[in-house]
Write a protein that holds these residues in place. Structure first.
Motif, PDB file in Angstrom:
ATOM      1  N   VAL A 185       0.838  -1.204   0.000  1.00  0.00           N
ATOM      2  CA  VAL A 185       0.000   0.000   0.000  1.00  0.00           C
ATOM      3  C   VAL A 185       0.872   1.253   0.000  1.00  0.00           C
ATOM      4  O   VAL A 185       0.580   2.241  -0.696  1.00  0.00           O
ATOM      5  CB  VAL A 185      -0.956  -0.005   1.212  1.00  0.00           C
ATOM      6  N   HIS A 186       1.943   1.229   0.770  1.00  0.00           N
ATOM      7  CA  HIS A 186       2.891   2.359   0.775  1.00  0.00           C
ATOM      8  C   HIS A 186       3.368   2.669  -0.642  1.00  0.00           C
ATOM      9  O   HIS A 186       3.387   3.836  -1.060  1.00  0.00           O
ATOM     10  CB  HIS A 186       4.077   2.016   1.679  1.00  0.00           C
ATOM     11  N   ARG A 187       3.732   1.668  -1.366  1.00  0.00           N
ATOM     12  CA  ARG A 187       4.232   1.862  -2.735  1.00  0.00           C
ATOM     13  C   ARG A 187       3.165   2.492  -3.630  1.00  0.00           C
ATOM     14  O   ARG A 187       3.474   3.375  -4.450  1.00  0.00           O
ATOM     15  CB  ARG A 187       4.667   0.507  -3.294  1.00  0.00           C
ATOM     16  N   LEU A 188       1.904   2.082  -3.453  1.00  0.00           N
ATOM     17  CA  LEU A 188       0.846   2.550  -4.339  1.00  0.00           C
ATOM     18  C   LEU A 188       0.362   3.955  -4.024  1.00  0.00           C
ATOM     19  O   LEU A 188       0.124   4.764  -4.930  1.00  0.00           O
ATOM     20  CB  LEU A 188      -0.350   1.594  -4.271  1.00  0.00           C
ATOM     21  N   ILE A 189       0.198   4.290  -2.737  1.00  0.00           N
ATOM     22  CA  ILE A 189      -0.532   5.518  -2.425  1.00  0.00           C
ATOM     23  C   ILE A 189       0.310   6.608  -1.781  1.00  0.00           C
ATOM     24  O   ILE A 189      -0.158   7.756  -1.690  1.00  0.00           O
ATOM     25  CB  ILE A 189      -1.765   5.227  -1.542  1.00  0.00           C
ATOM     26  N   ALA A 190       1.525   6.313  -1.334  1.00  0.00           N
ATOM     27  CA  ALA A 190       2.348   7.370  -0.729  1.00  0.00           C
ATOM     28  C   ALA A 190       2.560   8.543  -1.679  1.00  0.00           C
ATOM     29  O   ALA A 190       2.503   9.705  -1.233  1.00  0.00           O
ATOM     30  CB  ALA A 190       3.686   6.800  -0.256  1.00  0.00           C
ATOM     31  N   PRO A 191       2.824   8.317  -2.983  1.00  0.00           N
ATOM     32  CA  PRO A 191       2.991   9.469  -3.885  1.00  0.00           C
ATOM     33  C   PRO A 191       1.729  10.327  -3.988  1.00  0.00           C
ATOM     34  O   PRO A 191       1.814  11.563  -4.039  1.00  0.00           O
ATOM     35  CB  PRO A 191       3.349   8.827  -5.231  1.00  0.00           C
ATOM     36  N   MET A 192       0.558   9.719  -4.011  1.00  0.00           N
ATOM     37  CA  MET A 192      -0.672  10.499  -4.085  1.00  0.00           C
ATOM     38  C   MET A 192      -0.908  11.267  -2.789  1.00  0.00           C
ATOM     39  O   MET A 192      -1.328  12.430  -2.809  1.00  0.00           O
ATOM     40  CB  MET A 192      -1.864   9.575  -4.375  1.00  0.00           C
ATOM     41  N   ALA A 193      -0.628  10.634  -1.652  1.00  0.00           N
ATOM     42  CA  ALA A 193      -0.783  11.320  -0.367  1.00  0.00           C
ATOM     43  C   ALA A 193       0.154  12.509  -0.278  1.00  0.00           C
ATOM     44  O   ALA A 193      -0.231  13.595   0.184  1.00  0.00           O
ATOM     45  CB  ALA A 193      -0.513  10.339   0.778  1.00  0.00           C
ATOM     46  N   GLU A 194       1.378  12.349  -0.743  1.00  0.00           N
ATOM     47  CA  GLU A 194       2.337  13.448  -0.710  1.00  0.00           C
ATOM     48  C   GLU A 194       1.894  14.585  -1.623  1.00  0.00           C
ATOM     49  O   GLU A 194       2.059  15.770  -1.276  1.00  0.00           O
ATOM     50  CB  GLU A 194       3.726  12.965  -1.117  1.00  0.00           C
ATOM     51  N   ALA A 195       1.341  14.269  -2.772  1.00  0.00           N
ATOM     52  CA  ALA A 195       0.858  15.308  -3.683  1.00  0.00           C
ATOM     53  C   ALA A 195      -0.228  16.139  -3.020  1.00  0.00           C
ATOM     54  O   ALA A 195      -0.258  17.371  -3.163  1.00  0.00           O
ATOM     55  CB  ALA A 195       0.345  14.668  -4.974  1.00  0.00           C
ATOM     56  N   HIS A 196      -1.111  15.493  -2.282  1.00  0.00           N
ATOM     57  CA  HIS A 196      -2.158  16.237  -1.571  1.00  0.00           C
ATOM     58  C   HIS A 196      -1.544  17.128  -0.498  1.00  0.00           C
ATOM     59  O   HIS A 196      -1.902  18.314  -0.380  1.00  0.00           O
ATOM     60  CB  HIS A 196      -3.151  15.269  -0.937  1.00  0.00           C
ATOM     61  N   ALA A 197      -0.618  16.583   0.283  1.00  0.00           N
ATOM     62  CA  ALA A 197       0.001  17.356   1.358  1.00  0.00           C
ATOM     63  C   ALA A 197       0.765  18.568   0.818  1.00  0.00           C
ATOM     64  O   ALA A 197       0.642  19.677   1.345  1.00  0.00           O
ATOM     65  CB  ALA A 197       0.947  16.458   2.166  1.00  0.00           C
ATOM     66  N   MET A 198       1.516  18.371  -0.244  1.00  0.00           N
ATOM     67  CA  MET A 198       2.286  19.473  -0.804  1.00  0.00           C
ATOM     68  C   MET A 198       1.382  20.535  -1.440  1.00  0.00           C
ATOM     69  O   MET A 198       1.716  21.718  -1.466  1.00  0.00           O
ATOM     70  CB  MET A 198       3.286  18.947  -1.842  1.00  0.00           C
TER      71      MET A 198
ATOM     72  N   LEU B  47      -1.489  21.425  -0.157  1.00  0.00           N
ATOM     73  CA  LEU B  47      -1.924  22.227   0.989  1.00  0.00           C
ATOM     74  C   LEU B  47      -0.837  23.208   1.416  1.00  0.00           C
ATOM     75  O   LEU B  47      -1.119  24.356   1.752  1.00  0.00           O
ATOM     76  CB  LEU B  47      -2.306  21.319   2.163  1.00  0.00           C
ATOM     77  N   VAL B  48       0.417  22.761   1.406  1.00  0.00           N
ATOM     78  CA  VAL B  48       1.534  23.652   1.749  1.00  0.00           C
ATOM     79  C   VAL B  48       1.647  24.778   0.744  1.00  0.00           C
ATOM     80  O   VAL B  48       1.811  25.951   1.117  1.00  0.00           O
ATOM     81  CB  VAL B  48       2.847  22.850   1.818  1.00  0.00           C
ATOM     82  N   ALA B  49       1.544  24.453  -0.543  1.00  0.00           N
ATOM     83  CA  ALA B  49       1.655  25.462  -1.587  1.00  0.00           C
ATOM     84  C   ALA B  49       0.526  26.487  -1.489  1.00  0.00           C
ATOM     85  O   ALA B  49       0.722  27.686  -1.676  1.00  0.00           O
ATOM     86  CB  ALA B  49       1.651  24.793  -2.964  1.00  0.00           C
ATOM     87  N   LYS B  50      -0.678  26.005  -1.151  1.00  0.00           N
ATOM     88  CA  LYS B  50      -1.818  26.920  -1.013  1.00  0.00           C
ATOM     89  C   LYS B  50      -1.598  27.900   0.150  1.00  0.00           C
ATOM     90  O   LYS B  50      -1.880  29.094   0.045  1.00  0.00           O
ATOM     91  CB  LYS B  50      -3.104  26.123  -0.793  1.00  0.00           C
ATOM     92  N   ALA B  51      -1.044  27.394   1.256  1.00  0.00           N
ATOM     93  CA  ALA B  51      -0.779  28.264   2.401  1.00  0.00           C
ATOM     94  C   ALA B  51       0.312  29.281   2.077  1.00  0.00           C
ATOM     95  O   ALA B  51       0.214  30.445   2.451  1.00  0.00           O
ATOM     96  CB  ALA B  51      -0.377  27.411   3.615  1.00  0.00           C
TER      97      ALA B  51
END
Length: 292
Positions: free
Chosen positions: A269-282, A284-288
């Motif tokens: 699961v880490h291999r599949l979804i970590a990149p998508m989770a990071e894209a969401h987090a980044m 949010l950072v970019a928006k702030a």
């Protein structure tokens, strides 16, 4: 659509996971507004997040910094070292072979320093050591260097001597391991992980396929948010296990041990979804940052 589990996790461990994932690279110091939005995605309200950040700051886990006129928080140097060390256990898992060497941690603490004795026992347990006797603790030799760094950071190293060697006595090692480690508690923690995430690899593979790059490229903002909501709690629940199980040889564990299956699921699961989770987090950072 993948159903997002909701394991019972408090604010503080989730915040540490977020900093470990996103506050060391592109995110850097994170403003409270970003933490509130991230924890909001995970079902926590703003007052609870602010209170947890204050407690982590008081404990010396987070430091406040000024960045572009905005108050932000980052991991303290000590916390950063511990998170980096944790990555070695979480993302580069070690499994000892039967008959391999062991490390003994032998400590002696003056009677007047009982608090130090308690700290040592707590730290050695968290590092995956089993208790042979009150002052003698054992683990596969691969955890030695990480243990030495952790105890030095906790100012406990002066009380401990480490020795590495083979176990040469006759007897059933499976029975010995069950005596030295609390395998029932560890099995319960693995069982909790499997309760929430046992079907996760099959569900995410059915949702996005087996190619993480293709999954990220085709993902929508909603799917990336779901990946974030799924991945951060999963990692938070998982990260305890590689410490409590220091890579004990499978031959010394019960035959129905779920550890290998839990590990297979987590890393899949880490291999599949970590990149998508990071894209969401980044995002949010970019928006702030853009709002400053």
């Amino acid at each position: 659509m993948v159903t997002v589990p909701v394991p019972p996790l408090r604010h503080q461990p989730l915040i540490l996971t977020i900093y470990g994932l996103y506050g060391r690279r592109g995110g850097g110091p994170l403003p409270v507004s970003v933490l509130i939005e991230m924890l909001g995605d995970l079902g926590h309200d703003a007052p609870g997040v602010r209170s947890a950040v204050s407690r982590l700051k008081a404990k010396g886990v987070l430091n406040s910094v000024k960045n572009g006129g905005v108050a932000k928080y980052e991991l303290s140097p000590r916390s950063l070292e511990m998170v980096s060390e944790g990555d070695e256990r979480i993302f580069a898992p070690y499994r000892a072979a039967a008959g391999g060497p062991w490390v003994l941690a032998i400590f002696s603490v003056p009677e007047t320093m009982r608090d130090r004795r308690h700290q040592l026992r707590t730290e050695l347990t968290r590092l995956g050591f089993g208790s042979v006797s009150p002052g003698v603790w054992i683990a596969p030799s691969g955890v030695r260097e990480g243990a030495k760094r952790r105890l030095a950071a906790r100012e406990l190293a002066e009380y401990v001597e480490f020795f590495t060697g083979d176990y040469s006595a006759e007897g059933d090692m499976r029975a010995r391991v069950a005596q030295w480690w609390d395998l029932e508690e560890l099995a319960a923690q693995i069982g909790e992980f499997m309760q929430f995430y046992g079907n996760s690899l099959a569900e995410w593979t059915a949702e996005v396929g087996e190619d993480p790059e293709a999954a990220l490229a085709a993902s929508t903002p909603e799917l990336r948010r779901d990946a974030f909501r799924y991945y951060v709690p999963m990692l938070t629940l998982w990260r305890r296990l590689p410490y409590r199980d220091p890579g004990l040889p499978l031959e010394y564990l019960p035959e129905d041990w779920q550890g290998p299956e839990a590990r297979r699921i987590f890393f899949g699961v880490h291999r599949l979804i970590a990149p998508m989770a990071e894209a969401h987090a980044m995002a949010l950072v970019a928006k702030a940052d853009a709002a400053v």
